[in-house]
Scaffold this motif. Structure first.
Motif, PDB file in Angstrom:
ATOM      1  N   ARG A   2      -8.110 -14.940  14.944  1.00 37.13           N
ATOM      2  CA  ARG A   2      -9.478 -15.127  14.439  1.00 37.13           C
ATOM      3  C   ARG A   2     -10.272 -16.008  15.402  1.00 37.13           C
ATOM      4  NH1 ARG A   2     -14.010 -13.571  12.870  1.00 37.13           N
ATOM      5  NH2 ARG A   2     -15.125 -14.885  11.443  1.00 37.13           N
ATOM      6  N   ALA A   3      -9.620 -17.024  15.951  1.00 38.86           N
ATOM      7  CA  ALA A   3     -10.290 -17.890  16.926  1.00 38.86           C
ATOM      8  C   ALA A   3     -10.723 -17.088  18.145  1.00 38.86           C
ATOM      9  CB  ALA A   3      -9.376 -19.037  17.338  1.00 38.86           C
ATOM     10  N   VAL A   4      -9.846 -16.226  18.631  1.00 41.73           N
ATOM     11  CA  VAL A   4     -10.189 -15.394  19.784  1.00 41.73           C
ATOM     12  C   VAL A   4     -11.388 -14.501  19.447  1.00 41.73           C
ATOM     13  CG1 VAL A   4      -9.398 -13.529  21.308  1.00 41.73           C
ATOM     14  CG2 VAL A   4      -7.883 -15.468  20.802  1.00 41.73           C
ATOM     15  N   ALA A   5     -11.384 -13.930  18.261  1.00 42.18           N
ATOM     16  CA  ALA A   5     -12.500 -13.078  17.844  1.00 42.18           C
ATOM     17  C   ALA A   5     -13.806 -13.878  17.795  1.00 42.18           C
ATOM     18  CB  ALA A   5     -12.212 -12.455  16.482  1.00 42.18           C
ATOM     19  N   GLY A   7     -21.278 -24.120  29.760  1.00 41.13           N
ATOM     20  CA  GLY A   7     -20.985 -23.784  28.365  1.00 41.13           C
ATOM     21  C   GLY A   7     -20.141 -22.530  28.278  1.00 41.13           C
ATOM     22  N   VAL A   8     -20.483 -21.537  29.075  1.00 38.73           N
ATOM     23  CA  VAL A   8     -19.698 -20.302  29.118  1.00 38.73           C
ATOM     24  C   VAL A   8     -18.283 -20.608  29.619  1.00 38.73           C
ATOM     25  CG1 VAL A   8     -19.471 -18.032  30.222  1.00 38.73           C
ATOM     26  CG2 VAL A   8     -21.693 -18.802  29.369  1.00 38.73           C
ATOM     27  N   ASN A  53     -11.397 -22.274  26.400  1.00 38.64           N
ATOM     28  CA  ASN A  53     -10.849 -22.400  25.043  1.00 38.64           C
ATOM     29  C   ASN A  53     -10.254 -21.083  24.558  1.00 38.64           C
ATOM     30  OD1 ASN A  53     -11.535 -25.099  24.879  1.00 38.64           O
ATOM     31  ND2 ASN A  53     -13.515 -24.690  23.961  1.00 38.64           N
ATOM     32  N   ARG A  54     -10.952 -19.993  24.859  1.00 38.36           N
ATOM     33  CA  ARG A  54     -10.445 -18.657  24.488  1.00 38.36           C
ATOM     34  C   ARG A  54      -9.116 -18.398  25.192  1.00 38.36           C
ATOM     35  NH1 ARG A  54     -10.688 -13.469  26.619  1.00 38.36           N
ATOM     36  NH2 ARG A  54     -10.835 -11.802  25.069  1.00 38.36           N
ATOM     37  N   GLY A 100      -9.102 -15.331  31.859  1.00 33.74           N
ATOM     38  CA  GLY A 100     -10.097 -16.247  31.315  1.00 33.74           C
ATOM     39  C   GLY A 100     -10.081 -17.591  32.022  1.00 33.74           C
ATOM     40  N   LEU A 101      -8.882 -18.106  32.292  1.00 35.86           N
ATOM     41  CA  LEU A 101      -8.777 -19.372  33.017  1.00 35.86           C
ATOM     42  C   LEU A 101      -9.372 -19.249  34.408  1.00 35.86           C
ATOM     43  CD1 LEU A 101      -5.205 -20.620  32.040  1.00 35.86           C
ATOM     44  CD2 LEU A 101      -7.406 -21.566  31.290  1.00 35.86           C
ATOM     45  N   ASP A 102      -9.087 -18.150  35.071  1.00 35.29           N
ATOM     46  CA  ASP A 102      -9.614 -17.947  36.425  1.00 35.29           C
ATOM     47  C   ASP A 102     -11.138 -17.864  36.431  1.00 35.29           C
ATOM     48  OD1 ASP A 102      -7.000 -17.964  37.336  1.00 35.29           O
ATOM     49  OD2 ASP A 102      -6.889 -15.781  37.572  1.00 35.29           O
TER      50      ASP A 102
END
Length: 85
Positions: free
Chosen positions: A4-7, A26-27, A33-34, A50-52
């Motif tokens: 749910r957090a990922v969504a 911010g992005v 976090n995602r 995502g980290l990259d």
């Protein structure tokens, strides 16, 4: 709960990415976090991507400490992935 957090992160990114030039950090925070949530779900490739992307945004905008923190997180991700294999 993590799914749910990922969504929710996906929803936030859908709103923020079109205006990323106005708030790239911010992005980057949302992406990082995602990625953390994805790593906890063992979605290694998605987390690494995502980290990259977040790291690149931090680095491009002079946030060297944040970029370095994501380098460390990337190493932790690789170790977790190796342990899970």
């Amino acid at each position: 709960l993590l799914a749910r957090a990922v969504a929710l992160y996906d929803e936030v990114l859908a709103l923020r990415r079109p205006r990323a030039a106005a708030d790239p950090l911010g992005v980057a925070r949302v992406l990082a976090n995602r990625a953390t949530a994805l790593a906890h779900l063992a979605r290694w490739d998605d987390a690494a991507s995502g980290l990259d992307e977040a790291r690149a945004l931090f680095a491009a905008h002079g946030e060297a400490e944040s970029a370095a923190a994501l380098d460390a997180q990337r190493l932790e991700l690789a170790a977790a992935r190796a342990r899970a294999a």
